[in-house]
Write an enzyme that holds these catalytic residues in place. Structure first.
Site, mmCIF file in Angstrom:
data_model
loop_
_atom_site.group_PDB
_atom_site.id
_atom_site.type_symbol
_atom_site.label_atom_id
_atom_site.label_comp_id
_atom_site.label_asym_id
_atom_site.label_seq_id
_atom_site.Cartn_x
_atom_site.Cartn_y
_atom_site.Cartn_z
ATOM 1 N N ARG A 242 103.198 21.496 33.340
ATOM 2 C CA ARG A 242 102.106 21.547 33.913
ATOM 3 C C ARG A 242 101.731 19.616 35.028
ATOM 4 O O ARG A 242 102.067 18.985 33.533
ATOM 5 C CB ARG A 242 101.044 22.036 33.425
ATOM 6 C CG ARG A 242 100.389 23.534 32.942
ATOM 7 C CD ARG A 242 100.132 24.494 34.861
ATOM 8 N NE ARG A 242 100.522 25.486 34.805
ATOM 9 C CZ ARG A 242 101.241 26.651 34.779
ATOM 10 N NH1 ARG A 242 101.962 25.885 35.328
ATOM 11 N NH2 ARG A 242 100.844 27.683 35.194
ATOM 12 N N GLU A 271 96.061 19.000 41.393
ATOM 13 C CA GLU A 271 96.400 20.197 41.869
ATOM 14 C C GLU A 271 96.220 21.152 43.255
ATOM 15 O O GLU A 271 94.690 21.982 42.697
ATOM 16 C CB GLU A 271 98.195 21.027 42.059
ATOM 17 C CG GLU A 271 98.426 22.101 41.608
ATOM 18 C CD GLU A 271 99.155 22.064 40.916
ATOM 19 O OE1 GLU A 271 99.795 21.254 40.009
ATOM 20 O OE2 GLU A 271 99.755 23.734 40.974
ATOM 21 N N HIS A 289 105.386 22.910 43.431
ATOM 22 C CA HIS A 289 104.635 23.929 43.345
ATOM 23 C C HIS A 289 105.276 25.392 42.958
ATOM 24 O O HIS A 289 104.792 26.401 43.056
ATOM 25 C CB HIS A 289 103.398 24.491 42.085
ATOM 26 C CG HIS A 289 103.216 24.946 40.983
ATOM 27 N ND1 HIS A 289 102.163 24.594 40.439
ATOM 28 C CD2 HIS A 289 103.656 25.744 40.485
ATOM 29 C CE1 HIS A 289 102.019 25.559 39.232
ATOM 30 N NE2 HIS A 289 103.379 25.751 39.073
#
Ligand code: DGY
Length: 323
Positions: A242, A271, A289
């Site tokens: 993360r 993000e 991601h």
């Protein structure tokens, strides 16, 4: 009897959406538009189940909406740090997730970033595209060896262990890790892995540090300037966990001053906004991601949510209950 009302926040693989349509009175997000807090509140008030995903924020303010009908958040994703667990718990709101099925694909992306960072893959691609390549020469874009190097894992759960298997058996890497309690003997034996006494020890000893801890308050900026300062000047940092596990400003300072060789990131603080300081750096590889983004994995994640929903509405034990 009418079908339960289910709300899906983003576009899912079509095969799973078809199954949802057959079983439930489902509202899909066909345009895949990011939804607002007010739309989440409306969904909580009007649906029996809401299925968010890792980019949807469910803070206390959203969960505390009045006249809530929803009793279960069946999350599409394994991480659930986007949901305020304390508030959900206080409301007896059930939360499920999708563990197990994204292990290998996420470990593959961690290895991809490790290789990209080590061998300057993204930088080389940019050079060729910009038509700036002057041709082969003995000292051009020299980089770091992966084979035989030491991989240090912070966190040693499913994904870290899968990465360690690929790194050890595929690239002959030496594995060190930090996790509060030792891993199973069979895992240690298979990987010839060494447990470090602290995160600091991993930071100091590894050629590649890969992060595999959950997000949330307890790991916020775990990798701060002090930790980064411990790394070897030849080392690389990989983050597929993360974004907020790493203090981004500290990482930018570290990369700018070339105090470490490089970094590979799949996740970001705040993000999809990416700190502009990262964008100008050559020695960082950036992915959007993509950890679980294979067709098979995303389909399997959808199927997992479906299993959790089916169990909930049949009053059966939930396969992946978080709270
Ligand atoms: C998850 O499921 O938490 C992942 O970050 C999605 O790739």
């Amino acid at each position: 009897m009418s079908k339960p009302k289910v709300f899906i926040t983003r576009k899912w693989p079509s095969s799973v959406e078809e199954k949802l349509k057959a079983r439930y009175d489902v509202t899909l997000n066909v345009d895949d538009r990011p939804l607002t807090a007010d739309e989440f509140k409306h969904a909580l008030q009007n649906y029996d189940a809401v299925c968010p995903t890792v980019c949807d924020s469910f803070p206390a303010d959203v969960l505390n909406v009045e006249n809530k009908r929803c009793k279960i958040l069946a999350n599409f994703g394994v991480g659930y740090n986007h949901i305020d667990i304390e508030t959900a718990n206080a409301q007896n709101l059930i939360i499920t997730n999708t563990p197990g099925v994204l292990t290998e694909s996420t470990a593959d992306i961690a290895m991809t970033l490790l290789l990209m960072s080590a061998r300057r893959g993204a930088e080389g691609d940019r050079l060729v595209r910009a038509q700036q390549w002057q041709g082969w020469c003995p000292t051009h874009m020299m980089s770091s060896d992966v084979t035989g190097a030491t991989l240090g894992l912070i966190g040693f759960g499913r994904i870290a262990q899968a990465m360690a298997r690929k790194a050890h058996h595929g690239f002959g890497m030496k594995i060190i890790y930090f996790k509060p309690s030792p891993a199973d003997k069979s895992v240690i034996d298979d990987l010839q892995a060494t447990r470090c006494d602290s995160i600091e020890q991993v930071m100091q000893s590894a050629d590649f540090v890969s992060l595999h801890c959950p997000g949330g308050e307890s790991t916020h900026h775990l990798i701060n300037q002090q930790m980064l300062d411990l790394m070897k000047p030849t080392a690389h940092l990989i983050n597929t966990a993360r974004g907020d596990v790493v203090d981004t400003e500290a990482l930018i300072n570290t990369l700018k001053s070339k105090a470490i060789m490089g970094a590979g990131l799949d996740v970001y603080e705040g993000e999809p906004n990416v700190n502009k300081g990262l964008l100008d750096l050559e020695n960082v590889s950036l992915l959007p991601h993509l950890g679980s983004a294979t067709i098979a994995t995303r389909t399997a994640m959808g199927e997992k949510v479906l299993n959790n929903l089916d169990a909930y509405f049949k009053d059966q034990p939930l396969p992946d209950r978080v709270i």
